[in-house]
Design an enzyme around this catalytic site. Sequence first.
Site, PDB file in Angstrom:
ATOM      1  CD1 TRP A 168     -55.479 -17.394 -31.817  1.00 22.32           C
ATOM      2  CD2 TRP A 168     -54.832 -16.649 -29.767  1.00 22.32           C
ATOM      3  NE1 TRP A 168     -54.081 -17.205 -31.879  1.00 22.32           N
ATOM      4  CE2 TRP A 168     -53.705 -16.922 -30.634  1.00 22.32           C
ATOM      5  CE3 TRP A 168     -54.460 -16.250 -28.718  1.00 22.32           C
ATOM      6  CZ2 TRP A 168     -52.109 -16.787 -30.214  1.00 22.32           C
ATOM      7  CZ3 TRP A 168     -53.343 -16.204 -28.100  1.00 22.32           C
ATOM      8  CH2 TRP A 168     -52.142 -16.192 -29.054  1.00 22.32           C
ATOM      9  CG  ASP A 194     -59.849 -12.341 -31.250  1.00 18.91           C
ATOM     10  OD1 ASP A 194     -59.137 -11.571 -32.163  1.00 18.91           O
ATOM     11  OD2 ASP A 194     -59.391 -13.280 -30.706  1.00 18.91           O
ATOM     12  CE  LYS A 242     -52.047 -12.005 -35.715  1.00 19.99           C
ATOM     13  NZ  LYS A 242     -51.585 -12.248 -34.395  1.00 19.99           N
TER      14      LYS A 242
HETATM   15  C1  LIG Z   1     -57.099 -14.451 -33.432  1.00 20.80           C
HETATM   16  C2  LIG Z   1     -56.015 -14.017 -32.381  1.00 20.80           C
HETATM   17  N1  LIG Z   1     -56.753 -13.815 -31.149  1.00 20.80           N
HETATM   18  C3  LIG Z   1     -55.881 -13.408 -30.213  1.00 20.80           C
HETATM   19  C4  LIG Z   1     -54.556 -13.066 -30.242  1.00 20.80           C
HETATM   20  C5  LIG Z   1     -53.845 -12.762 -29.115  1.00 20.80           C
HETATM   21  O1  LIG Z   1     -53.415 -11.657 -29.238  1.00 20.80           O
HETATM   22  P1  LIG Z   1     -52.227 -10.864 -28.215  1.00 20.80           P
HETATM   23  O2  LIG Z   1     -51.093 -11.437 -28.483  1.00 20.80           O
HETATM   24  O3  LIG Z   1     -52.536  -9.378 -28.924  1.00 20.80           O
HETATM   25  O4  LIG Z   1     -53.001 -10.612 -27.017  1.00 20.80           O
HETATM   26  C6  LIG Z   1     -53.838 -13.392 -31.459  1.00 20.80           C
HETATM   27  C7  LIG Z   1     -52.596 -13.717 -31.504  1.00 20.80           C
HETATM   28  O5  LIG Z   1     -51.896 -14.183 -32.503  1.00 20.80           O
HETATM   29  C8  LIG Z   1     -54.726 -14.103 -32.563  1.00 20.80           C
HETATM   30  O6  LIG Z   1     -54.084 -14.417 -33.813  1.00 20.80           O
END
Ligand SMILES: Cc1ncc(COP(=O)(O)O)c(C=O)c1O
Length: 359
Positions: free
Chosen positions: A101, A168, A192
């Site tokens: 991520w 994030d 989540k």
């Molecule tokens: C820490 C983290 N950041 C970003 C994301 C991506 O999120 P999204 O699917 O809402 O774009 C996730 C998805 O599991 C995540 O766990």
Amino acid sequence: MKKHNFSAGPCILPKKVLQKASESVINFNNDNLSLLEISHRSKPFVDVMEKARGLVRELLNIPKNYSILFLQGGASLEFLMAPYNLLTINGRCGYINTGVWSEKAIKEAKNLGETLIIGNSSDKNFNYIPKNINIPTDLDYLHYTSNNTIYGTQFKSSPETNNILVCDMSSDIFSQKIDVNKFGLIYAGAQKNMGPAGTTLVIVNNDILGKTGRNIPTMLDYSVHINKDSMFNTPPVFSIYVSMLTLEWLKNTGGVEEIEKINKNKAKMLYEEIDRNPLFKGFANNDDRSVMNVTFNLVENNLQEQFDLLCVKNGINGLKGHRSVGGYRASMYNALPISSVNYLIELMQKFEKKTWLKY
Ligand SMILES: Cc1ncc(COP(=O)(O)O)c(C=O)c1O
């Protein structure tokens, strides 16, 4: 069969919330209309939006000069919106790379300007959080991922820096107390601890906006969404409504302070079993273990089929690890009851006894 839901996201939500949400799909506020068929500008929905915003502010103790937004595009769109709104035309930003991520966030920032990687745990497949990082003092912002959903690692405190801090928090927001004053920008996909997929929570300090010198596309401009109270265009009404219900549930459970204690206890119990049980071993470095996502592997890979079968037969859902780590991942978000953690531990113990006889 009762299911025990360890899914990494979308994930378990409180049963009462799901019950109320399903009723509102048919008949919202006893008005014989579905929540899904009324205008987002109607009073009943504007009230939902205001209540959701109010709960976020209350639960995280957010100061007045911060805006709270419910956007779309997931955390993935924030990877781009953050640099668009904060990286000055000739400036530079810094990222701590703790996994997939973070890497996706880095990729988007690189499209807009100089992006330094100032900490990196890729040398060990991201099983730890980089420490003692040298952070330049002239960054437009420093970005990190507080909880690494895939690897099961988590920052135990935010990095010390005088730069604007961007985080994030997709997979640990509302799981523990945070000091919002330390951050310029926080973002998190809802799916989540907050609600169903479809909306992204953004918490931003108003004072840091409008300083980049860039033309920001309208939909990517935080100021546009702030000025329109997250209603510049049609918001994801269902996701925001269910998020509001989930936040209300959290408040009634005792708020973030109380859930933090419960979460820490759940994680402690499962990590103790992983460390005790000779058939399993943890993936993440002990000091960096996540309270939300517990990653572990079998010591003997040839036992995988048997353990997987045992899980399926006993109603364990979503325990499979991410493909880049393998093994297992027990995601234990706010709504996961402690009884499900106990149940998994008992199953691991049964597996140990049964398998042990064969050695
Ligand atoms: C820490 C983290 N950041 C970003 C994301 C991506 O999120 P999204 O699917 O809402 O774009 C996730 C998805 O599991 C995540 O766990």
